[in-house]
Scaffold this active site. Structure first.
Site, PDB file in Angstrom:
ATOM      1  CE1 TYR A 119      38.409  46.794  34.950  1.00 18.39           C
ATOM      2  CE2 TYR A 119      37.727  46.272  33.606  1.00 18.39           C
ATOM      3  CZ  TYR A 119      37.764  46.001  33.859  1.00 18.39           C
ATOM      4  OH  TYR A 119      38.542  44.383  34.488  1.00 18.39           O
ATOM      5  CB  SER A 132      39.539  43.506  31.363  1.00 20.60           C
ATOM      6  OG  SER A 132      38.309  43.587  30.409  1.00 20.60           O
TER       7      SER A 132
END
Length: 257
Positions: free
Chosen positions: A163, A149
């Protein structure tokens, strides 16, 4: 020996078998459909196995075969089971798209230990177990694509330590597996770092949040999942045969701002 294939030939995945985790929704569906359209048969893994039927239908509509397997990537045995069933059904695994993942947004002083561990267990450890299981059976010329990401590279205003840590760790894991396996086993390992694409994760973002980040996207819009799927097809194919250990941001320029 000179390669006589044309450039379009290099993008073909005819005769290949691809594993996609997290294939029951969102970007996993786009990856599966794109790989099938490029010629690959698919092994589709997800915890919500009932929802894999819709993804399998898209694969079959593209003229390819699909095998659905209930899979919890946080469980190494579950990953090994998926690969065993893939080998039983197709006799090979050529491509892995390590897409399964979960997200949270919790202030660091209030995040429960179990919540942090759960994100790491799925997003980072789960990708390792899947890569490990596939790496044991993959032949030279195979490709692993880890879905990281932009939050593994930069921040974006929300408290997402778990995350972000998992996705940054995945970039490091990509480099290490590439240096271990590319020369010795002929397996290329790369990562994609998507920006903002419509998915279940973006659906859960706070109202108005995406608008606060719009000024950081030079392209001026969210990405279309087909754009990310096309990039995965490139990395999976022989068109990317000299690319390994890299993280490719597909983000409309988000990480340059």
């Amino acid at each position: 020996m000179t390669d006589t294939r044309t450039v379009p030939d290099l993008f073909s995945l005819d005769g290949k078998v691809a594993v996609v985790t997290g294939a029951s929704s969102g970007l996993g569906v786009a990856f599966a459909q794109g790989l099938a359209e490029a010629g690959a048969d698919l092994v589709l893994g997800a915890r919500r196995v009932d929802r894999l039927a819709d993804t399998a239908a898209l694969v079959e509509a593209a003229g390819r075969r699909a095998l659905t397997v209930q899979t919890d990537v946080a469980d190494p045995d579950s990953c090994s089971n998926l690969v065993a069933l893939a080998m039983e059904e197709f006799g090979r695994v050529d491509i892995l798209v390590n897409n399964a993942g979960i997200g949270t947004a919790a202030p660091a002083t209030r995040e429960a230990p179990d919540d942090f561990r759960r994100v790491i267990d799925v997003n980072l450890n789960g990708c390792y177990w899947m890569a490990q299981a596939c790496g044991r059976v993959m032949q030279p010329g195979s490709s692993i694509i880890n879905i990281s990401s932009v939050l593994g590279i930069t921040t974006a205003g929300l408290p997402q330590a778990a995350y972000a840590s998992s996705k940054a760790g995945l970039i490091g894991m990509t480099r290490d597996l590439a240096q271990q396996w590319t020369g010795r086993k002929g397996i290329r390992v790369n990562a994609l770092a998507p920006g903002f694409f419509a998915s279940e994760m973006t659906d859960e973002l706070p109202p108005g949040y995406l608008e606060t980040q719009a000024h950081r996207i030079p392209a001026g819009r969210q990405g279309d999942p087909v754009e990310l799927a096309a990039t995965a097809v490139f990395l999976a194919s022989d068109a990317a045969s000299y690319i390994t250990g890299q993280t490719l941001a597909v983000d409309g320029g988000f990480t340059i701002t």
